[in-house]
Every structure is written in C-alpha cells, then in structure tokens.
Design an enzyme around this catalytic site. Structure first.
Site, PDB file in Angstrom:
ATOM      1  NE  ARG A   1      -2.649   0.915   3.567  1.00 17.40           N
ATOM      2  CZ  ARG A   1      -3.431   0.690   4.643  1.00 17.40           C
ATOM      3  NH1 ARG A   1      -4.685   0.294   4.463  1.00 17.40           N
ATOM      4  NH2 ARG A   1      -2.963   0.839   5.858  1.00 17.40           N
TER       5      ARG A   1
ATOM      6  CE  LYS B   1      -8.067   3.695   3.274  1.00 18.89           C
ATOM      7  NZ  LYS B   1      -8.145   2.584   2.299  1.00 18.89           N
TER       8      LYS B   1
ATOM      9  CB  SER C   1     -11.844  -2.236   1.172  1.00 16.03           C
ATOM     10  OG  SER C   1     -10.443  -2.373   1.136  1.00 16.03           O
TER      11      SER C   1
END
Length: 512
Positions: free
Chosen positions: A342, A440, A411
C-alpha cells in the site's frame, strides 16, 4: 396454454384407459373413449347421447367387435406398459380444451364428443349400427355450441391431427426439463448450506427455486403429467462413464450448475411454443444462474488458494520504519503469509520497481503478494493479485486488466458491500475498519458486529482489518475472524519478525 380437463372428461378418459388396459390394447382408441363418455351418467355429453336414442347395450355389443373390453389372461411374468393415447384421442383432447376455453366447464365433454366424431370415421359406422346418424349428432352439437359461445378463432379450423401430438411432445420436454432444473438447484442449495455454510449463496439458490416454481406455475399441471412417459424415455438407459465420475465436491457443484443451465435453456426454448411469459421468466433465471455459478466456483477456487493464509501485513514506505524490503523480509520470516503493498508515494515507475522487488522476496518465501489499487502494475510486477476499495475499479474491470487467474480483494464496510463483492466474483474481502487505525481514517467503524455478520453469512475468505493490535486480537477472533490484516502493528514494530510471529502463534491457536 391448454385448459385443464373437466372432472367429467377426466373420468371418461380414465374409464377409457381402464377399458383399453383390460383389453390388452396398446393404445386408447376413439371407440374406447366414446363408450366411456356415453357411460358417464351425469355428463352433458352422456345425456345428449341418451336423448338422441343411443342404446348403450347395443353400443357395448358393437364395441366388442371393434375394441373388445376383455382379452385373454395376460402372462403374469411378462412386463406390460400402460396403454398410450392414440393420435386421434390426443388431438381430440387438445382441440376440446381449446374449444372449451371461455365456456362453462361442463361444455368440455360436449366438445370432446364432437371432436371424436369429427376425427374418427370408424365411429360413424359404429353409431350407424346403433341406429344413430353421426352427422346429425355432430350438427346438433355444433348448434348447441354456437348458442353458448362466440365462434371459434379461425386458427382452430386450421389445426391438424399432428397438433395434438406436437403439444404432447412439447409438454413432455417441459416436464423433464423442469424436473432436471429443480433437482439440480436442490443439489446446489444442499452444498451451499451444508458444505460451504454460505448463507448468501444458500438464500440466492433458494430464491431461484421459488422463482422457478413461479415461472412454472404458468403451465397447466395436468398436461405436464399426461405427457410424462418415464418408461418410454430412451434417455433413461443411455449414460456415459463421465456421469458417474465426481472426484470431489467441487465437481458435483460444477456439474449441477451446468445441469440446471441446460435445463433452463430447454425450458426457455420449448416454453416459447406454449407459454411465452413463462419462457421470458426462465430466461431471467438463466442469467441469474450464471452469476451464482461464477460466485460459487470462484469461491471454491479462492478458498483453496487462500487455505491456511491468516496473516496479511500491509506495507508502505511510510509505515516500514526499518526500510520496506527489510520489513517485508522480517515479516515473512515471522510467519506473514500475505504481503499487501500500500504505497502512496513515488512515480508509477518507482512503484513498479518496488513491487517487483517485493515480488522477489514473497516468491522466495512462498507467500502471496498483492498490490493496492493498481491492477496494471500488479500484472507487470507478476503479483498474485490486486486489492481495490469501494471507490476504485470494480472487480470486473480489475480482472480484465489483471487476467482471469489473478486474485481480486475488495474492501467492505457493510454487509451489503460484502454480499455484492461475493456476487461480483471477488477472491477475498477486507472487513472493517474494526477499530480506529493510525494508518487510515474512517468516519465510521462498523467494528466487530460487521465481522460477526460476515462470518455468519459470507463464505469468501475474509480478513478483519483496521486498528488490530496483538492486545485486541482476541476480541476480533471472538467475533468470528480467523484472518486479519495488520499494518503498523507489524510494519512499524522495532522487530517485525517477532511481531508477525506473535500474531501467527495466536492465530494458529484454537480460540478458547
């Protein structure tokens, strides 16, 4: 669509069948049915014949010479098939149903008598022997019919005797195809319920069964049963060796999806002949089946691919305190079996180079490597797949870039999104955020309740994600999670190997 037989007409047909069976006849002939109609004391047709002076005793005597009511005792060791309806009787039944449509039900026996007289010349000589003119009977029957209903549509005048046979054949195919579809759906539902424990797939298949029933309710049940001829079905004795080979449960599932699809196609095509609305409903069910087939078979394949994969570590240059490659190598040594890149910084060229280096280390460790958001770079780097969010590319578009064998994770933040991901063909899902995360931000945290709902309903491999630390791992596992995705809890640790190993030990230990 044909009208069902009236009670009187049905009794007459059953009596004719008994008479033919007693005679050892292979078929129910028009003479059998004429005698049966005349013997129905309360039917309009029987009353009509009695009022015209038809002597039943004389008719029985003559009938013995044409279609005897008795026969020599059959050989008890021989097998006998029940008599079938002759083409004349079948065609007369089809036309009588059509003629009776829109009239009162008792009129069906009148219509059946008229069609027999019109279709079977041998009955005219039989009646003449009883002193009754068949042409006069027919004229008077037609006169009564005209007084009760509007003239028949012109297309009925053009019906041939073969129309009845074609209708019977069509209903026979529809009956067999409906049985195949129902049986196959039940097999699939049993798998989804008892093997996969997939509540979503079970519910979808159950709803398909109900949808099939509703579509078939448009067909009359009596003609379907009349057309059924299992003993005369040549296909019951024809089989191939492959029909008996089912090496595993996945093969049972695949075979029955194909079985249902083929049955639905046959229902749709032959249904167009008798009932267009039913055929259109079947077409919609067929397309729906294709979606469920993909979800079920991909689910089996992806569960096999991710079997035993429980710890996903998300890495990026902003979370890997000791350097990206070193962090990944240490996490892999500690037991991480899925690495997800990521990375939010750098150019596409830099990102691709990073992905290729991590692919090297995950490949050596036998771990799965996933790239976030970018199926194009995942494919170029040789990654195992891509992970997308709700605002990123769809599963379909990601797979078009990545290829059919690549993993596509999604997700999900609600049970509706999890259901959609399974039906869209996702390989696995991330479920969360479970807790607030330092890496996040989210406005809402569906938490452990979403983990519980997904565990109870969705069969796809699911990784709980969001703020999961070793201290809170037991809470997540108690909610039903067996797989977790973590970021800073491993990547930002001073000893990523030890952190990953601690997670693995806990995950590999059965919950208390």
């Amino acid at each position: 669509m044909h009208e069902p037989l009236s009670p009187s007409a049905r009794r007459a047909l059953e009596t004719a069948l008994d008479r033919a069976r007693a005679a050892g006849a292979a078929r129910v002939e028009a003479a059998h049915l004429l005698m049966a109609i005349a013997e129905q004391e309360e039917s309009r047709a029987a009353i009509f014949l009695a009022e015209r002076g038809l002597p039943l005793d004389r008719l029985r005597g003559l009938l013995e010479t044409v279609a005897p009511a008795t026969a020599p005792a059959p050989d008890p060791t021989a097998e006998h098939e029940p008599p079938r309806l002759s083409e004349t009787v079948t065609a007369s039944l089809v036309r009588a149903r059509a003629i009776a449509r829109g009239r009162d039900v008792p009129a069906m026996t009148d219509a059946l008598l008229g069609e027999l007289l019109r279709s079977a010349p041998e009955l005219q000589s039989l009646l003449a022997g009883c002193g009754v003119d068949a042409a006069v009977l027919l004229s008077e029957l037609d006169a009564e019919a005209r007084s009760e209903t509007e003239p028949l549509p012109a297309e009925f005048d053009r019906l041939e005797l073969s129309d009845g046979v074609a209708a019977l054949d069509t209903y026979r195919i529809l009956d067999a195809s409906a049985n195949r579809a129902r049986e196959g759906l039940r097999v699939l539902e049993d798998y989804a319920r008892f093997v996969a424990a997939d509540a979503l797939l079970s519910a979808e298949l159950k709803e398909m069964r109900h949808g099939l029933k509703q579509a078939l309710d448009g067909l009359p049940g009596v003609p379907l049963l009349e057309a059924r001829d299992t003993l005369g079905d040549v296909g019951t004795t024809v089989s191939t060796e492959s029909e008996w080979l089912r090496p595993g449960l996945a093969d049972v599932v695949a075979a029955n999806f194909k079985r249902v699809g083929e049955a639905l196609r046959s229902l749709e095509e032959f249904g167009k002949v008798e009932h267009r609305a039913m055929a259109e409903a079947i077409e919609r069910l067929r397309y729906r089946l294709y979606t469920l087939e993909r979800a079920a078979l991909l689910g089996i394949a992806r569960r096999a691919t991710l079997d035993g994969v429980t710890l996903c570590v998300l890495v990026g240059s902003d979370t890997a305190a000791g350097g990206l490659e070193w962090t990944v190598r240490e996490a892999l040594e500690g037991g991480a079996d899925l690495i997800q890149l990521r990375e939010k910084h750098g150019t596409d060229r830099q990102l691709l180079e990073t992905a290729r280096r991590l692919r090297h280390w995950t490949g050596r460790a036998g771990a799965i490597f996933i790239v976030n958001d970018r199926p194009d770079l995942a494919r170029l780097a040789g990654a195992d797949g891509v992970h997308v969010g709700q605002d990123d590319l769809s599963v379909r578009d990601a797979r078009r870039i990545l290829g059919p064998r690549g993993l596509v994770g999604v997700s999900t933040h609600s049970i509706e999104q999890a259901r959609r991901a399974e039906l869209d063909g996702a390989s696995y899902i991330g479920v969360g955020p479970v807790f607030p995360s330092p890496t996040k931000r989210f406005d809402e945290h569906p938490g452990r309740e979403l983990v519980r709902r997904v565990g109870a309903e969705i069969c796809l491999p699911a990784f709980a994600i969001g703020g999961i630390t070793l201290d809170r791992l037991d809470e997540v596992r108690a909610a039903g999670a067996s797989r977790v995705a973590v970021a800073s809890a491993v990547a930002a640790a001073s000893d990523p190997r030890a952190a990953a190993a601690a997670f693995r030990r806990r995950l590999d230990t059965p919950p208390a």
